[in-house]
Design a protein around this motif. Structure first.
Motif, short mmCIF file in Angstrom:
data_model
loop_
_atom_site.label_atom_id
_atom_site.label_comp_id
_atom_site.label_asym_id
_atom_site.label_seq_id
_atom_site.Cartn_x
_atom_site.Cartn_y
_atom_site.Cartn_z
N ASP A 33 7.28 -4.55 61.27
CA ASP A 33 6.01 -4.23 60.61
C ASP A 33 6.16 -2.98 59.74
O ASP A 33 5.50 -2.85 58.71
N LYS A 34 7.02 -2.09 60.18
CA LYS A 34 7.22 -0.83 59.45
C LYS A 34 7.86 -1.08 58.07
O LYS A 34 7.66 -0.30 57.15
N SER B 207 13.94 6.41 66.88
CA SER B 207 12.56 6.09 67.24
C SER B 207 12.03 7.15 68.20
O SER B 207 12.75 7.61 69.10
N ASP B 208 10.76 7.55 68.02
CA ASP B 208 10.21 8.58 68.91
C ASP B 208 10.06 8.08 70.34
O ASP B 208 9.79 8.88 71.25
N PHE C 199 13.25 12.15 64.00
CA PHE C 199 12.54 11.07 64.70
C PHE C 199 11.53 10.42 63.76
O PHE C 199 11.01 11.06 62.83
N THR C 200 11.26 9.15 64.00
CA THR C 200 10.23 8.43 63.27
C THR C 200 9.39 7.66 64.29
O THR C 200 9.87 7.33 65.38
N ILE D 151 13.06 0.56 52.65
CA ILE D 151 13.12 0.36 54.09
C ILE D 151 13.31 1.68 54.85
O ILE D 151 13.11 1.74 56.06
N MET D 152 13.69 2.72 54.15
CA MET D 152 13.90 4.03 54.78
C MET D 152 12.62 4.50 55.47
O MET D 152 11.56 4.58 54.85
N PRO D 153 12.68 4.81 56.77
CA PRO D 153 11.47 5.21 57.50
C PRO D 153 11.04 6.64 57.18
O PRO D 153 11.86 7.47 56.76
N LYS D 154 9.76 6.91 57.39
CA LYS D 154 9.24 8.26 57.20
C LYS D 154 9.58 9.10 58.43
O LYS D 154 9.32 8.71 59.56
N VAL D 155 10.16 10.26 58.20
CA VAL D 155 10.54 11.15 59.30
C VAL D 155 9.32 11.95 59.76
O VAL D 155 8.65 12.59 58.96
N THR D 156 9.03 11.88 61.05
CA THR D 156 7.88 12.60 61.61
C THR D 156 8.29 13.92 62.26
O THR D 156 7.44 14.78 62.51
N GLU D 157 9.57 14.06 62.54
CA GLU D 157 10.08 15.30 63.15
C GLU D 157 11.55 15.43 62.79
O GLU D 157 12.31 14.46 62.84
#
Length: 356
Positions: A48-49, A132-133, A160-161, A113-119
């Motif tokens: 989904d991401k 993955s977080d 982390f994402t 497709i590159m995920p957004k980094v949350t940390e």
């Protein structure tokens, strides 16, 4: 409604039992729906991401990403708005203290497709990964050196994402070169163009095509449905929910029928006084609605309350619109269960009921 509510107030214990049963059934239905949503999320979060339209795999892969094998050159044969390469393998990762099943994605960080980094930060060199977080909850942290069961390479978590699990396993994102070294070892250079699939973005699936007959364009939802165990898991839990709808209807029917039989003489007197079958039937339906509404509402609140105390290891995710829909269905089937009582009331002969 007035007659129905007055009877409920007069016989609190009797009707509390019906409400209690409906509450327990609705609680189980709501909890199962949350479990179904949570387990589905475990399988499809990372897909989904992508927010993609389709994925292209080799035709002999049977719509399975791990079984597919293609090369990066195939991107040139694809007619789509935007593409992103994807390589994937399953492994066990350990940071020295904890072991965890993971899914390693090899991607190009310049693609969508590159995920957004949350940390933390994005990977910038080989052997760096974004995790993955979900792994944080298992004791993994930024800076950890990971050993994989299938490789001698050591990977370093640099960020982390969120919402990144594939087929139940947390995802590690890396550059494609890192992935190739993990998968092929010393033969990485010779296999540098090997990937598993190509994620495609477009207006719809019909607008995406490939000139290579050995490749298959698969709609994202179809791809998800073919993930191992996904459909079987969903069907099992949904079957249990639908079965509970039937149980709820039968329970209400039995309770109300017994109560109606106990009140035959009273209904006979009321009908002898000129009260119509329609009025009495509406009273029973209104009474059933009140009982179902109270029971379902209490079950709904109890389920959400329980959810706040559940540990993160329990894969439950409550979808409010779905829960409301199931609540309405439970109320409707409860009312349908009252039909037997209505039919009994209609057939009451006033003279026989009062002993005439």
């Amino acid at each position: 409604m007035f007659l129905a509510w007055n009877e409920i107030k007069k016989n609190k214990l009797r009707f509390s039992l019906i409400i209690g049963v409906l509450m327990l059934v609705s609680y189980l239905v709501f909890f199962l729906s949350g479990l179904a949503t949570g387990l589905a999320s475990l399988n499809r979060e990372s897909v989904d991401k992508w927010d993609a339209t389709a994925i292209i795999l080799s035709e002999e892969s049977d719509k399975s990403l791990p079984q597919s094998s293609i090369t990066t050159d195939e991107v040139d044969h694809i007619d789509g708005k935007e593409t992103a390469i994807l390589a994937q393998l399953n492994a066990i990762a350990t940071n020295g203290d904890t072991k965890q099943n993971i899914s390693l994605f090899g991607i190009d960080k310049e693609e969508r497709i590159m995920p957004k980094v949350t940390e933390g930060k994005e990977f910038s060199k080989e052997n760096e990964v974004i995790a993955s977080d979900a792994l944080k909850e298992e004791g993994f942290a930024i800076g950890d050196k990971l050993e994989l069961s299938s490789s001698d390479e050591k990977l370093t978590i640099v960020g982390f994402t969120n919402s990144a699990r594939f087929n139940g396993a947390p995802v590690l994102y890396s550059e494609l070169s890192t992935f190739q070294h993990v998968k092929f070892g010393e033969a990485a250079e010779a296999n540098g163009d090997k990937i598993n699939g190509i994620v495609v973005y477009g207006e719809n699936v019909s607008s995406i095509s490939t000139s290579n007959e050995d490749l298959e364009v698969i709609e994202i939802e179809t791809f998800i449905e073919n993930l191992p165990g996904y459909t079987e898991q969903a069907l099992t839990l949904n079957f249990m929910i639908y079965f509970l709808f039937g149980i709820s209807s039968v329970i209400v029917a039995i309770f109300l029928y017994v109560l109606t039989v106990q009140k035959i003489s009273m209904f006979g007197v009321m009908k002898a006084q000129g009260i119509s079958n329609g009025y009495l039937s509406r009273s029973v339906i209104a009474q059933t609605f009140l009982l179902a509404f109270i029971g379902v509402t209490v079950g709904f609140v109890l389920t959400l309350t329980t959810g706040t105390f559940l540990p993160s290891a329990v894969p439950v995710a409550f979808d409010i619109p779905t829960m409301i829909f199931y609540g309405v269905v439970l109320t409707v089937v409860a009312i349908l269960g009252a039909v037997f009582s209505v039919l009994t009331i209609v057939r009451i002969d006033p003279l026989k009921a009062i002993g005439g």
